[in-house]
Write a protein that holds these residues in place. Structure first.
Motif, short mmCIF file in Angstrom:
data_model
loop_
_atom_site.label_atom_id
_atom_site.label_comp_id
_atom_site.label_asym_id
_atom_site.label_seq_id
_atom_site.Cartn_x
_atom_site.Cartn_y
_atom_site.Cartn_z
N LYS A 241 0.91 5.85 -6.88
CA LYS A 241 0.42 5.39 -8.19
C LYS A 241 -0.06 3.94 -8.11
CE LYS A 241 3.21 8.44 -11.06
NZ LYS A 241 4.27 8.53 -12.09
N ALA A 242 0.69 3.11 -7.43
CA ALA A 242 0.31 1.68 -7.33
C ALA A 242 -0.99 1.52 -6.56
CB ALA A 242 1.44 0.90 -6.65
N ILE A 243 -1.12 2.24 -5.45
CA ILE A 243 -2.35 2.14 -4.63
C ILE A 243 -3.54 2.67 -5.40
CG2 ILE A 243 -3.44 3.00 -2.53
CD1 ILE A 243 -0.65 2.89 -1.23
N LYS A 244 -3.30 3.79 -6.13
CA LYS A 244 -4.42 4.34 -6.93
C LYS A 244 -4.89 3.33 -7.99
CE LYS A 244 -7.13 7.76 -8.14
NZ LYS A 244 -7.85 7.12 -9.21
N ARG A 245 -3.88 2.66 -8.59
CA ARG A 245 -4.24 1.64 -9.59
C ARG A 245 -5.02 0.49 -8.95
NH1 ARG A 245 0.35 1.10 -11.33
NH2 ARG A 245 1.02 -0.82 -10.27
N LEU A 246 -4.61 0.07 -7.76
CA LEU A 246 -5.33 -0.99 -7.05
C LEU A 246 -6.74 -0.56 -6.68
CD1 LEU A 246 -2.48 -2.34 -4.72
CD2 LEU A 246 -3.49 -3.49 -6.69
N ILE A 285 -6.82 -11.22 -9.50
CA ILE A 285 -6.48 -11.06 -8.07
C ILE A 285 -5.08 -11.58 -7.79
CG2 ILE A 285 -7.04 -11.92 -5.76
CD1 ILE A 285 -10.00 -11.74 -6.58
N GLU A 286 -4.73 -12.70 -8.41
CA GLU A 286 -3.38 -13.23 -8.23
C GLU A 286 -2.33 -12.25 -8.75
OE1 GLU A 286 -4.49 -16.41 -6.13
OE2 GLU A 286 -2.43 -15.87 -6.64
N GLU A 287 -2.69 -11.65 -9.90
CA GLU A 287 -1.76 -10.64 -10.41
C GLU A 287 -1.64 -9.45 -9.44
OE1 GLU A 287 -2.66 -11.49 -15.14
OE2 GLU A 287 -3.23 -9.57 -14.21
N LEU A 288 -2.78 -9.06 -8.89
CA LEU A 288 -2.74 -7.98 -7.91
C LEU A 288 -1.93 -8.36 -6.68
CD1 LEU A 288 -6.43 -6.67 -8.11
CD2 LEU A 288 -4.37 -5.53 -8.95
N GLU A 293 2.97 -7.89 -3.57
CA GLU A 293 4.18 -8.42 -2.95
C GLU A 293 5.44 -7.61 -3.35
OE1 GLU A 293 2.75 -13.09 -2.62
OE2 GLU A 293 4.29 -12.46 -4.04
N LYS A 294 5.40 -7.06 -4.55
CA LYS A 294 6.52 -6.24 -4.98
C LYS A 294 6.62 -4.94 -4.19
CE LYS A 294 6.48 -7.98 -9.73
NZ LYS A 294 6.32 -7.63 -11.17
N LEU A 295 5.53 -4.60 -3.58
CA LEU A 295 5.49 -3.35 -2.82
C LEU A 295 5.62 -3.59 -1.32
CD1 LEU A 295 2.56 -1.60 -4.74
CD2 LEU A 295 5.01 -1.24 -5.03
N VAL A 296 6.25 -4.71 -0.98
CA VAL A 296 6.38 -5.06 0.44
C VAL A 296 7.16 -3.98 1.20
CG1 VAL A 296 7.39 -6.72 2.05
CG2 VAL A 296 6.16 -7.51 0.05
N ASN A 297 8.15 -3.43 0.54
CA ASN A 297 8.99 -2.42 1.19
C ASN A 297 8.42 -1.02 1.12
OD1 ASN A 297 10.93 -4.33 1.84
ND2 ASN A 297 11.89 -4.14 -0.18
N ASP A 298 7.23 -0.90 0.55
CA ASP A 298 6.62 0.42 0.43
C ASP A 298 5.99 0.84 1.75
OD1 ASP A 298 5.51 -0.30 -2.95
OD2 ASP A 298 7.45 0.33 -2.18
N SER A 299 5.30 1.95 1.69
CA SER A 299 4.68 2.51 2.90
C SER A 299 3.73 1.50 3.53
CB SER A 299 3.94 3.78 2.53
OG SER A 299 3.25 4.28 3.63
N GLY A 300 3.89 1.29 4.85
CA GLY A 300 3.11 0.27 5.56
C GLY A 300 1.64 0.57 5.63
N SER A 301 1.29 1.78 5.96
CA SER A 301 -0.13 2.12 6.14
C SER A 301 -0.91 1.99 4.83
CB SER A 301 -0.26 3.53 6.70
OG SER A 301 0.33 4.46 5.81
N LYS A 302 -0.32 2.50 3.73
CA LYS A 302 -1.02 2.42 2.44
C LYS A 302 -1.09 0.97 1.96
CE LYS A 302 0.15 7.09 0.98
NZ LYS A 302 0.76 7.94 -0.03
N ARG A 303 0.00 0.19 2.26
CA ARG A 303 -0.02 -1.22 1.85
C ARG A 303 -1.11 -1.98 2.60
NH1 ARG A 303 5.23 -3.13 3.16
NH2 ARG A 303 4.35 -3.63 5.18
#
Length: 329
Positions: A241-246, A285-288, A293-303
């Protein structure tokens, strides 16, 4: 014979006939009265036991009669007249001793003239007594034919009894050795059993401990697996969901950049507006970035894909800023 007994008791009666196989034959069932009577016709004493009008014991006592204790409740004597070996089993040792005392007392009061007897000799066992008695009889002088025949019969009986007792002694010694061996083996087995029981208890404790540890490890594994399952079921959805939003935001920024390029090419008057939009884009962009940064622990490849898109958008913004700077110049 006198009307009353000089001594009475009760005992189990056994006998061995002279021509038998040397096995005790019970005279009756259970204990019966056994009496010592005075026989006036012969001026002597007799041991008599009558059951159902039948005399199962009728033995004259003489100075040669010898009552032998073979156990603490059993004794026997040989009737020198008939050659019958009698045995009496008593209820206890006290009754046996009483009978033996009376037997020895009244045998010495027989009417037959007694020979001068040497001092009593002590014997280590009943077998020694029988052997000694046999030797005395072998050395006895001959009185007449009847006496000689009687003595020969008694000698043979005593010899057979002596051999029988010697055989019993050998068998008894063999049994004693076997019992001693069994006791030793039993002691060894008992010791081994105690040691084995102690080892079994120790093994039970260890097994119980291992079972508890195994159960604890199993529970922890199940908990970890459940947590992992929850993470796998929740985290990918949040990441997607986060990546789709980005991605949507980046696509939107791409569209806005293309529009800005078109507007810059047609009119310089829109530079101020573009600058304001540039600041707005910078804030977004700063907000993004903060959201990223909140998703640092998320999936590496998608991040990394999301970061790459952000970098591309940043590069495009820089290009737009350079174009604005060129227009201002």
């Amino acid at each position: 014979m006198s009307d009353s007994a000089v001594f009475s008791t009760r005992a189990h009666v056994f006998f061995i006939e002279p021509n038998s196989k040397k096995e005790w034959t019970p005279g009756c069932q259970g204990a019966v009265p056994v009496n010592i009577f005075f026989d006036p016709a012969r001026s002597g004493y007799r041991v008599i036991s009558v059951v159902d009008s039948k005399a199962i014991v009728n033995s004259a006592l003489s100075s040669e009669s010898s009552f032998i204790k073979t156990s603490h409740k059993f004794g026997q004597w040989l009737d020198t007249k008939t050659g019958v070996l009698y045995g009496l089993g008593f209820e206890n040792e006290n009754e046996l001793n009483n009978f033996a005392e009376k037997f020895n007392k009244y045998k010495g009061q027989s009417g037959r003239p007694e020979k001068q007897q040497p001092p009593p000799q002590r014997y280590d066992s009943d077998e020694d007594l029988i052997v000694s008695k046999a030797r005395d009889l072998l050395a006895a002088p001959e009185d007449d034919n009847d006496t000689q025949q009687e003595l020969e019969r008694v000698k043979a009986e005593l010899e057979q009894t002596s051999q029988h007792l010697e055989q019993q002694n050998r068998e008894g010694k063999k049994k004693d050795d076997e019992i001693s061996t069994l006791k030793k083996n039993n002691a060894k087995l008992t010791s081994a059993l105690k040691e084995s029981a102690a080892n079994v208890e120790e093994w039970k404790k260890l097994l119980h401990k291992y079972r508890e540890e195994s159960l604890e490890a199993k529970n922890k594994a199940m908990e970890a697996e459940e947590e992992l399952r929850e993470l796998r079921s929740k985290q990918p959805i949040r990441d997607e969901k986060a990546i789709k939003r980005l991605e949507d935001q980046i696509a939107e920024r791409d569209q806005e950049t293309e529009l800005l390029k078109k507007e810059l090419s047609t009119s310089a008057s829109q530079i101020a507006k573009l600058s304001a939009e540039n600041k707005s884009l910078t804030r977004k962009i700063e907000e993004l970035k903060r959201e990223t940064e909140k998703l640092v622990n998320d999936s590496g490849s998608k991040r990394r894909e999301a970061q790459q898109k952000i970098n591309n958008m940043t590069s495009k913004i820089h290009e737009l800023q350079e174009m604005i700077a060129q227009l201002n110049a």
